[in-house]
Write a protein that holds these residues in place. Structure first.
Motif, PDB file in Angstrom:
ATOM      1  N   LEU A   1       0.682  -1.316   0.089  1.00 57.90           N
ATOM      2  CA  LEU A   1      -0.023  -0.101   0.104  1.00 57.90           C
ATOM      3  C   LEU A   1       0.926   1.449   0.069  1.00 57.90           C
ATOM      4  N   GLN A   2       0.873   2.090  -1.149  1.00 54.15           N
ATOM      5  CA  GLN A   2       1.875   3.317  -1.334  1.00 54.15           C
ATOM      6  C   GLN A   2       1.095   4.605  -1.231  1.00 54.15           C
ATOM      7  N   THR A   3      -0.151   4.646  -1.549  1.00 54.17           N
ATOM      8  CA  THR A   3      -1.173   5.987  -1.402  1.00 54.17           C
ATOM      9  C   THR A   3      -1.560   6.135   0.081  1.00 54.17           C
ATOM     10  N   SER A   4      -0.814   7.186   0.540  1.00 61.29           N
ATOM     11  CA  SER A   4      -1.262   7.878   1.958  1.00 61.29           C
ATOM     12  C   SER A   4      -2.519   8.677   2.046  1.00 61.29           C
ATOM     13  N   PHE A   5      -3.508   8.361   2.855  1.00 60.48           N
ATOM     14  CA  PHE A   5      -4.360   9.243   2.887  1.00 60.48           C
ATOM     15  C   PHE A   5      -4.476   9.938   4.189  1.00 60.48           C
ATOM     16  N   ARG A   6      -3.260   9.981   4.924  1.00 63.39           N
ATOM     17  CA  ARG A   6      -3.187  10.718   5.938  1.00 63.39           C
ATOM     18  C   ARG A   6      -2.095  12.050   5.691  1.00 63.39           C
ATOM     19  N   PHE A   7      -1.343  11.901   5.199  1.00 63.03           N
ATOM     20  CA  PHE A   7      -0.156  13.124   4.872  1.00 63.03           C
ATOM     21  C   PHE A   7       0.581  12.991   3.600  1.00 63.03           C
ATOM     22  N   GLY A   8       1.200  14.057   3.156  1.00 64.95           N
ATOM     23  CA  GLY A   8       2.033  14.279   2.137  1.00 64.95           C
ATOM     24  C   GLY A   8       3.184  15.149   2.411  1.00 64.95           C
ATOM     25  N   GLY A   9       3.480  15.905   1.320  1.00 62.01           N
ATOM     26  CA  GLY A   9       4.493  16.969   1.401  1.00 62.01           C
ATOM     27  C   GLY A   9       5.718  16.689   1.942  1.00 62.01           C
ATOM     28  N   ALA A  10       6.277  17.560   2.630  1.00 63.02           N
ATOM     29  CA  ALA A  10       7.730  17.272   3.231  1.00 63.02           C
ATOM     30  C   ALA A  10       7.687  16.144   4.469  1.00 63.02           C
ATOM     31  N   LEU A  11       6.658  16.089   5.268  1.00 57.69           N
ATOM     32  CA  LEU A  11       6.690  14.759   6.259  1.00 57.69           C
ATOM     33  C   LEU A  11       6.599  13.647   5.510  1.00 57.69           C
ATOM     34  N   ALA A  12       5.751  13.285   4.478  1.00 59.19           N
ATOM     35  CA  ALA A  12       5.982  11.842   3.722  1.00 59.19           C
ATOM     36  C   ALA A  12       7.139  11.875   3.084  1.00 59.19           C
ATOM     37  N   ALA A  13       7.729  12.505   2.488  1.00 56.88           N
ATOM     38  CA  ALA A  13       9.086  12.562   1.772  1.00 56.88           C
ATOM     39  C   ALA A  13      10.033  12.196   2.636  1.00 56.88           C
ATOM     40  N   LEU A  14       9.998  12.996   3.836  1.00 54.31           N
ATOM     41  CA  LEU A  14      11.159  12.737   4.950  1.00 54.31           C
ATOM     42  C   LEU A  14      11.068  11.322   5.339  1.00 54.31           C
ATOM     43  N   ALA A  15       9.831  10.904   5.685  1.00 51.74           N
ATOM     44  CA  ALA A  15       9.706   9.559   6.193  1.00 51.74           C
ATOM     45  C   ALA A  15      10.023   8.625   5.406  1.00 51.74           C
ATOM     46  N   ALA A  16       9.859   8.624   3.849  1.00 55.79           N
ATOM     47  CA  ALA A  16      10.401   7.880   2.966  1.00 55.79           C
ATOM     48  C   ALA A  16      11.708   7.869   2.819  1.00 55.79           C
ATOM     49  N   ALA A  17      12.389   8.869   2.847  1.00 58.92           N
ATOM     50  CA  ALA A  17      13.861   8.923   2.955  1.00 58.92           C
ATOM     51  C   ALA A  17      14.783   8.151   4.114  1.00 58.92           C
TER      52      ALA A  17
END
Length: 488
Positions: A282-298
């Motif tokens: 599951l790769q589509t986040s329904f909770r957050f995006g932007g810098a928070l999501a990118a930072l978590a992925a990194a």
């Protein structure tokens, strides 16, 4: 990294293996290393070359035993790794159980009802399709990717007359699972009939499986090797087993994290190919995006360059404080806003001391609290977080008198482990110095993904680098056993 009482028993067992008959020097050193590794949740260690060391006749050691043969010796060497015998036996039996399930056709065909796919992400739709068709399926995704919705959709797709057993490792996690007429929700220990201090094995096992056509295990990343083996063996041969979790989160405090290796094996071949464990991501986040999501992925990828680029970009919602003085840090935390999450419970920047510090500065209004003891009648579980206002406490919209609450503590500051399964608008994450054994990629990722809107990281560059480059322990030898099985 993850001390546990069982590990202390294992170390005593290892120390007693030598008894009055010392092991050869090279192997004795490896046994001592294994005893230390158990503190970190490892169940095996790489074994150096022992050429010329007489081991084959040693009655304490099983040397490359066949996977179909039970283990009765206290030490095992297999594929260049040294194991405590009981953990190798757990892995052997788990590998066999997975292989049997993969070769089994589940009972009856399940047809998802009309409309159940409406609004699902591609990963959610794949998860539902795979789980309906196979006797074992893995579903992995980060926070907010809709894992619980997949579980509800799967329950809605059950054939008439079928029953579901939804399981989680903790009461808090079990309390988030959907409940309906044909569903039972339990903790794993309660479902298996395992109790603290109990001297008997599980009530349910291969000869007495669960009475359910669907068994779903949520938060499976928190389940250790032995418990997962007992659980998988207790699922009926024709039932559907769905293992759900986030492979990047903090792993089990018990020995032998298994989710990562199993997903690694499942990902090595197309999910539609025969004789491979099906896995949906599951790769589509329904909770957050932007810098928070990118930072978590990194952080999850251990990508240092991307992580620090984002952290230093000035993007809204993300802030970094590189502190050197714990005293200055404590002053900053006393005045700031947002839930404080700590790696440690004890010490000058542990949750206990910071709780007291922040509580002393707080007004006498609302007080965040965390339940520390289960109360099934009230529906409160260890780890549930609420707000105490005078003589009443609220938990996710429910209000209860303070007088009936089970034991609780202030929750101005929590450990990152305690925060698992919870969400907060804003969080402040306190990382210890670089020499802390608790620092890991999963610790950092878990802490960061508790935030909905904003995150402040308190920690040195060196501590952050250590997190990014130190993945938590796992059970890598499981892959070797799976490779030995025909058709895997």
């Amino acid at each position: 990294m993850r001390p546990r009482g069982d590990h202390g028993f294992d170390r005593l067992l290892l120390a007693g293996i030598e008894g009055g008959h010392p092991l050869p020097g090279e192997l004795a050193g490896s046994v001592r290393s294994l005893a230390g590794a158990l503190r970190d949740g490892e169940v095996s260690i790489p074994l150096p070359s022992l050429e010329g060391v007489p081991l084959a006749e040693d009655p304490r050691l099983a040397w490359n035993p066949p996977i179909t043969q039970g283990i009765e010796r206290p030490l095992v060497v297999h594929s260049g790794r040294l194991y405590l015998g009981r953990y190798f036996e757990d892995m052997r039996r788990l590998a066999l159980a997975i292989k049997r399930r993969r070769a089994t056709e589940p009972e009856a065909q399940w047809q998802p009802p009309d409309g159940v796919f409406d609004g699902l992400s591609p990963g959610q739709a794949e998860a539902l399709n795979l789980a309906c068709r196979h006797a074992i399926t893995f579903v992995t995704g980060g926070p907010g990717t809709g894992k619980t919705h997949v579980i509800q959709s799967l329950v809605d797709s059950m054939a008439p007359g079928h029953q579901a057993l939804l399981l989680a490792p903790t009461g808090k996690a079990a309390g988030r699972l959907p409940v309906s007429e044909r569903v039972q929700v339990r903790t794993i220990h309660k479902a298996l009939g395992l109790y603290p201090g109990g001297r008997h094995g599980p009530k349910f096992h291969p000869d007495r499986p669960f009475d359910a056509e669907l068994v779903v295990v949520d938060e499976v990343s928190m389940v250790g090797l032995t418990l997962l083996r007992q659980l998988v063996e207790a699922v009926g041969p024709k039932a559907r087993l769905v293992l759900v979790g986030d492979k990047d989160q903090l792993q089990s405090v018990a020995a032998g994290s298994v989710l990562g290796p199993l997903l690694q094996r499942a990902a090595s071949t197309s999910a539609d190919a025969p004789k491979v464990v099906p896995v949906a991501r599951l790769q589509t986040s329904f909770r957050f995006g932007g810098a928070l999501a990118a930072l978590a992925a990194a952080a999850a990828d251990g990508d240092e360059a991307a992580f620090f680029s984002l952290l230093e970009s000035g993007e809204p919602g993300v802030k970094w404080v590189d502190y050197a003085d714990p005293s200055a840090l404590r002053s900053s935390l006393r005045l700031g806003q947002g839930q404080v999450l700590c790696a440690h419970r004890h010490g000058p920047i542990g949750s206990e001391q910071l709780n007291g510090l922040i509580a002393a500065q707080a007004d006498h209004g609302d007080r965040p609290i965390i339940i520390r003891r289960n109360d099934e009648e009230l529906g409160l579980f260890n780890g549930d977080i609420g707000v105490l206002s005078g003589e009443e406490a609220s938990f996710s919209g429910r209000t209860l008198p303070r007088s009936v609450l089970p034991f609780y503590e202030s929750a101005f500051a929590l450990t990152i482990h305690q925060s698992q399964g919870s969400e907060f608008d804003f969080i402040r994450v306190v990382l210890p110095s670089v020499d802390s054994p608790l620092l890991s990629r999963e610790l950092l990722y878990t802490a960061m993904t508790r935030a909905r809107e904003g995150l402040t990281l308190y920690g040195s560059r060196e501590s952050l680098k250590t997190c990014l480059h130190r993945p938590s322990s796992s059970a890598p030898g499981l892959l070797d056993l799976l490779d030995e099985l025909d058709g895997f």
